[in-house]
Scaffold this motif. Structure first.
Motif, PDB file in Angstrom:
ATOM      1  N   VAL A 135       6.908  -3.656  -3.984  1.00 40.73           N
ATOM      2  CA  VAL A 135       7.456  -4.706  -3.121  1.00 40.73           C
ATOM      3  C   VAL A 135       8.556  -4.143  -2.236  1.00 40.73           C
ATOM      4  O   VAL A 135       8.511  -4.260  -1.018  1.00 40.73           O
ATOM      5  N   LYS A 136       9.539  -3.465  -2.866  1.00 42.20           N
ATOM      6  CA  LYS A 136      10.639  -2.908  -2.067  1.00 42.20           C
ATOM      7  C   LYS A 136      10.228  -1.612  -1.350  1.00 42.20           C
ATOM      8  O   LYS A 136      10.933  -1.136  -0.470  1.00 42.20           O
ATOM      9  N   GLN A 137       9.102  -1.040  -1.787  1.00 49.93           N
ATOM     10  CA  GLN A 137       8.598   0.211  -1.176  1.00 49.93           C
ATOM     11  C   GLN A 137       9.627   1.339  -1.261  1.00 49.93           C
ATOM     12  O   GLN A 137       9.921   2.022  -0.276  1.00 49.93           O
ATOM     13  N   THR A 138      10.228   1.520  -2.446  1.00 53.24           N
ATOM     14  CA  THR A 138      11.149   2.630  -2.678  1.00 53.24           C
ATOM     15  C   THR A 138      10.538   3.519  -3.764  1.00 53.24           C
ATOM     16  O   THR A 138       9.491   3.170  -4.335  1.00 53.24           O
ATOM     17  N   ASP A 139      11.226   4.635  -4.070  1.00 49.07           N
ATOM     18  CA  ASP A 139      10.756   5.408  -5.235  1.00 49.07           C
ATOM     19  C   ASP A 139      11.732   5.262  -6.401  1.00 49.07           C
ATOM     20  O   ASP A 139      11.836   6.135  -7.248  1.00 49.07           O
ATOM     21  N   GLN A 140      12.435   4.137  -6.448  1.00 46.98           N
ATOM     22  CA  GLN A 140      13.368   3.887  -7.552  1.00 46.98           C
ATOM     23  C   GLN A 140      12.609   3.588  -8.845  1.00 46.98           C
ATOM     24  O   GLN A 140      11.541   2.969  -8.821  1.00 46.98           O
ATOM     25  N   TYR A 141      13.171   4.022  -9.937  1.00 47.67           N
ATOM     26  CA  TYR A 141      12.503   3.796 -11.230  1.00 47.67           C
ATOM     27  C   TYR A 141      13.495   3.618 -12.387  1.00 47.67           C
ATOM     28  O   TYR A 141      13.152   3.138 -13.448  1.00 47.67           O
ATOM     29  N   GLU A 142      14.752   3.999 -12.182  1.00 46.69           N
ATOM     30  CA  GLU A 142      15.673   4.072 -13.323  1.00 46.69           C
ATOM     31  C   GLU A 142      16.218   2.691 -13.697  1.00 46.69           C
ATOM     32  O   GLU A 142      16.558   1.885 -12.844  1.00 46.69           O
ATOM     33  N   ALA A 148       8.705  -6.293 -18.820  1.00 49.71           N
ATOM     34  CA  ALA A 148       9.825  -6.432 -17.875  1.00 49.71           C
ATOM     35  C   ALA A 148      10.164  -5.074 -17.249  1.00 49.71           C
ATOM     36  O   ALA A 148      10.483  -4.989 -16.056  1.00 49.71           O
ATOM     37  N   ILE A 149      10.070  -4.011 -18.044  1.00 55.43           N
ATOM     38  CA  ILE A 149      10.330  -2.652 -17.527  1.00 55.43           C
ATOM     39  C   ILE A 149       9.271  -2.294 -16.480  1.00 55.43           C
ATOM     40  O   ILE A 149       9.574  -1.799 -15.393  1.00 55.43           O
ATOM     41  N   LYS A 150       8.019  -2.598 -16.805  1.00 52.63           N
ATOM     42  CA  LYS A 150       6.940  -2.327 -15.846  1.00 52.63           C
ATOM     43  C   LYS A 150       7.130  -3.151 -14.574  1.00 52.63           C
ATOM     44  O   LYS A 150       6.929  -2.660 -13.464  1.00 52.63           O
ATOM     45  N   LEU A 151       7.526  -4.422 -14.759  1.00 50.33           N
ATOM     46  CA  LEU A 151       7.723  -5.305 -13.600  1.00 50.33           C
ATOM     47  C   LEU A 151       8.819  -4.753 -12.683  1.00 50.33           C
ATOM     48  O   LEU A 151       8.675  -4.750 -11.459  1.00 50.33           O
ATOM     49  N   ALA A 152       9.912  -4.267 -13.300  1.00 49.70           N
ATOM     50  CA  ALA A 152      11.032  -3.745 -12.495  1.00 49.70           C
ATOM     51  C   ALA A 152      10.592  -2.524 -11.689  1.00 49.70           C
ATOM     52  O   ALA A 152      10.902  -2.398 -10.495  1.00 49.70           O
ATOM     53  N   GLU A 208       9.941 -13.937  -6.206  1.00 49.47           N
ATOM     54  CA  GLU A 208       9.885 -12.733  -5.360  1.00 49.47           C
ATOM     55  C   GLU A 208       9.690 -11.474  -6.208  1.00 49.47           C
ATOM     56  O   GLU A 208       9.135 -10.481  -5.747  1.00 49.47           O
ATOM     57  N   VAL A 209      10.140 -11.543  -7.481  1.00 48.96           N
ATOM     58  CA  VAL A 209       9.942 -10.401  -8.388  1.00 48.96           C
ATOM     59  C   VAL A 209       8.556 -10.491  -9.025  1.00 48.96           C
ATOM     60  O   VAL A 209       7.815  -9.502  -9.090  1.00 48.96           O
ATOM     61  N   ALA A 210       8.192 -11.696  -9.464  1.00 53.27           N
ATOM     62  CA  ALA A 210       6.918 -11.908 -10.154  1.00 53.27           C
ATOM     63  C   ALA A 210       5.731 -11.467  -9.291  1.00 53.27           C
ATOM     64  O   ALA A 210       4.695 -11.039  -9.813  1.00 53.27           O
ATOM     65  N   ARG A 211       5.886 -11.529  -7.980  1.00 48.27           N
ATOM     66  CA  ARG A 211       4.740 -11.190  -7.120  1.00 48.27           C
ATOM     67  C   ARG A 211       4.365  -9.716  -7.217  1.00 48.27           C
ATOM     68  O   ARG A 211       3.298  -9.308  -6.748  1.00 48.27           O
ATOM     69  N   ALA A 212       5.229  -8.901  -7.848  1.00 48.42           N
ATOM     70  CA  ALA A 212       4.859  -7.496  -8.055  1.00 48.42           C
ATOM     71  C   ALA A 212       3.718  -7.359  -9.068  1.00 48.42           C
ATOM     72  O   ALA A 212       3.007  -6.354  -9.087  1.00 48.42           O
ATOM     73  N   ALA A 233      -3.058  -9.075  -9.767  1.00 46.92           N
ATOM     74  CA  ALA A 233      -4.178  -8.975 -10.716  1.00 46.92           C
ATOM     75  C   ALA A 233      -4.445  -7.516 -11.058  1.00 46.92           C
ATOM     76  O   ALA A 233      -4.520  -6.663 -10.168  1.00 46.92           O
ATOM     77  N   GLY A 234      -4.533  -7.246 -12.348  1.00 52.58           N
ATOM     78  CA  GLY A 234      -4.810  -5.887 -12.804  1.00 52.58           C
ATOM     79  C   GLY A 234      -3.568  -5.057 -13.074  1.00 52.58           C
ATOM     80  O   GLY A 234      -3.646  -3.975 -13.645  1.00 52.58           O
ATOM     81  N   ALA A 235      -2.376  -5.557 -12.687  1.00 55.06           N
ATOM     82  CA  ALA A 235      -1.144  -4.769 -12.852  1.00 55.06           C
ATOM     83  C   ALA A 235      -0.707  -4.724 -14.313  1.00 55.06           C
ATOM     84  O   ALA A 235      -0.105  -3.746 -14.760  1.00 55.06           O
ATOM     85  N   HIS A 236      -0.973  -5.776 -15.052  1.00 45.72           N
ATOM     86  CA  HIS A 236      -0.561  -5.802 -16.458  1.00 45.72           C
ATOM     87  C   HIS A 236      -1.473  -6.778 -17.195  1.00 45.72           C
ATOM     88  O   HIS A 236      -2.107  -7.627 -16.578  1.00 45.72           O
TER      89      HIS A 236
END
Ligand SMILES: Cc1ncc(COP(=O)(O)O)c(C=O)c1O
Length: 390
Positions: free
Chosen positions: A117-124, A106-110, A262-266, A269-272
């Motif tokens: 997807v949102k094309q930001t550099d947010q991570y926290e 879930a942390i990786k997905l966020a 819309e979140v799951a699409r992040a 294949a290969g992401a996790h």
């Protein structure tokens, strides 16, 4: 099996009994002593020990295929995902083997959603003090307890902790780098603290306004534990992501991340991935578990019997001076006591053949199987009264 030296690493302070058999709400030790088990493997054996429908499903799967990799479609996995989606507000599922791995995913997905997807550099990700999210390096960093993190520095960056149920502190929730909030709706390991509705509503509204993902860790509260299939259903909120494990496989290891599409699409294949995640046996156990829990009679029975337990507990605790508080929902219950909780837990086991847990130094935690009967509850109350009275 008490030995001076064990070949197993001493990461647990183990109780001096060895359990060798379980059936419903009871377990037996190697000397044949029978215990009433109100720990349910720390909230895992939600259908009791060895529930028949899960045993049959596992036996059937054992005769067909034990494991195949996630490079092939696993029919049980598809069916379990469909059931989880059908009974929730989510669209897609990723399967893991444990709660920590579900939270890790879930942390990786966020992060991935924020970046790809949102094309930001947010991570926290904001989490809360006294929370518990697991023991991997990311999930212990998410956990708001210094004792869980001690000795594992450097801590993985990207987490910030706010006080739980503190309305004023929500002012600090949003920073430019924040992408998500992760919390338990009842802090289980942290002392059985339910979220306050007003605080939660404010938190959810801030998440919506600021486009932060709301991740609810339902590893302990999920799978019927609090009286509904998922605890979020009692709070009238709609998270973007929840995580599950513990009760999902009735004791067979399986975890899951459920997310809106819309979140799951992040997760392309290969992401996790995970070798064992959602394997045919694990998802056979999960499928049989959710089928039983979503039958017409199951959750109403849990509600009726847990209300009965709460009524009895309120009366008993009201008469005992050493009880300072009674908290929780459904079958996730904390009793705050004068004195050390571990002393009550030891007395319950040694003198009353009753297994209960601690959740913090002064809180006794009850996690009965959801299938426990009124007769067992009455037995439990008699035994608990003796433990508290001593
Ligand atoms: C709320 C919560 N999250 C995560 C975990 C970690 O789960 P696991 O031990 O399966 O990794 C737990 C375990 O107690 C938990 O209670």
């Amino acid at each position: 099996m008490l030995k001076d030296f064990s070949a197993v690493m001493p990461t647990y302070n183990r109780f001096p009994i060895t359990l060798t058999k379980g059936d419903g709400s009871y377990v037996w030790d190697q000397d044949g002593v029978k215990f009433l088990d109100y720990t349910a493997g720390i909230g895992t054996c939600n259908l009791g020990h060895r529930p028949k429908s899960v045993e049959i499903a596992l036996a059937r799967q054992l005769g067909e295929l034990w494991h195949c990799s996630n490079l092939y479609t696993i029919p049980n996995q598809e069916l379990l995902a469909e059931q989880l989606v059908k009974h929730s507000v989510f669209d897609q599922v990723f399967f893991s083997n444990s709660g920590a791995e579900a939270n890790e995913a879930a942390i990786k997905l966020a992060r991935r959603y924020a970046q790809k997807v949102k094309q930001t550099d947010q991570y926290e990700i904001v989490t809360f003090k006294q929370s518990f999210h697991g023991r991997t390096l990311a999930t212990l960093a998410a956990t708001g307890q210094a004792k869980i993190q001690a000795g594992f520095e450097p801590k993985m960056p990207g987490f910030r902790y706010l006080p739980y149920n503190d309305l004023a502190a929500l002012e600090q929730l949003v920073r430019p780098e924040t992408c998500a909030v992760m919390l338990e709706l009842i802090q289980g390991e942290g002392g059985v603290h339910p979220a306050d509705q007003v605080w939660l509503d404010q938190l959810v509204s801030l998440c919506k306004t600021n486009d932060l993902l709301l991740i609810i860790d339902e590893v302990q509260t999920g799978m019927g534990r609090t009286g509904t299939l998922f605890a979020y259903q009692q709070y009238g909120i709609e998270p973007d992501v929840i995580t599950l494990a513990k009760g999902l496989g009735s004791g067979f290891p399986v975890g899951a991340v459920l997310a809106k599409k819309e979140v799951a699409r992040a997760f392309t294949a290969g992401a996790h991935g995970s070798t064992f995640g959602g394997n045919p046996l694990a998802t056979a156990a999960g499928l049989a578990t959710i089928e039983q829990m979503t039958s017409a009679e199951f959750l109403p029975m849990v509600k009726e019997n847990s209300d009965y337990l709460w009524g009895k507990l309120q009366t008993l605790c009201g008469q005992m001076n050493q009880v300072k508080g009674l908290r929780g929902k459904g079958y996730l219950i904390g009793i705050e006591l004068e004195g050390q909780a571990i002393d009550y837990v030891n007395r319950a086991r040694e003198e009353q053949q009753l297994l209960i847990l601690v959740a913090g130094p002064q809180v006794v935690r009850l996690l009965p199987p959801l299938t426990t009967t009124k007769q067992e509850i009455a037995q439990f109350i008699i035994r608990l009264e003796k433990v508290l009275a001593d």
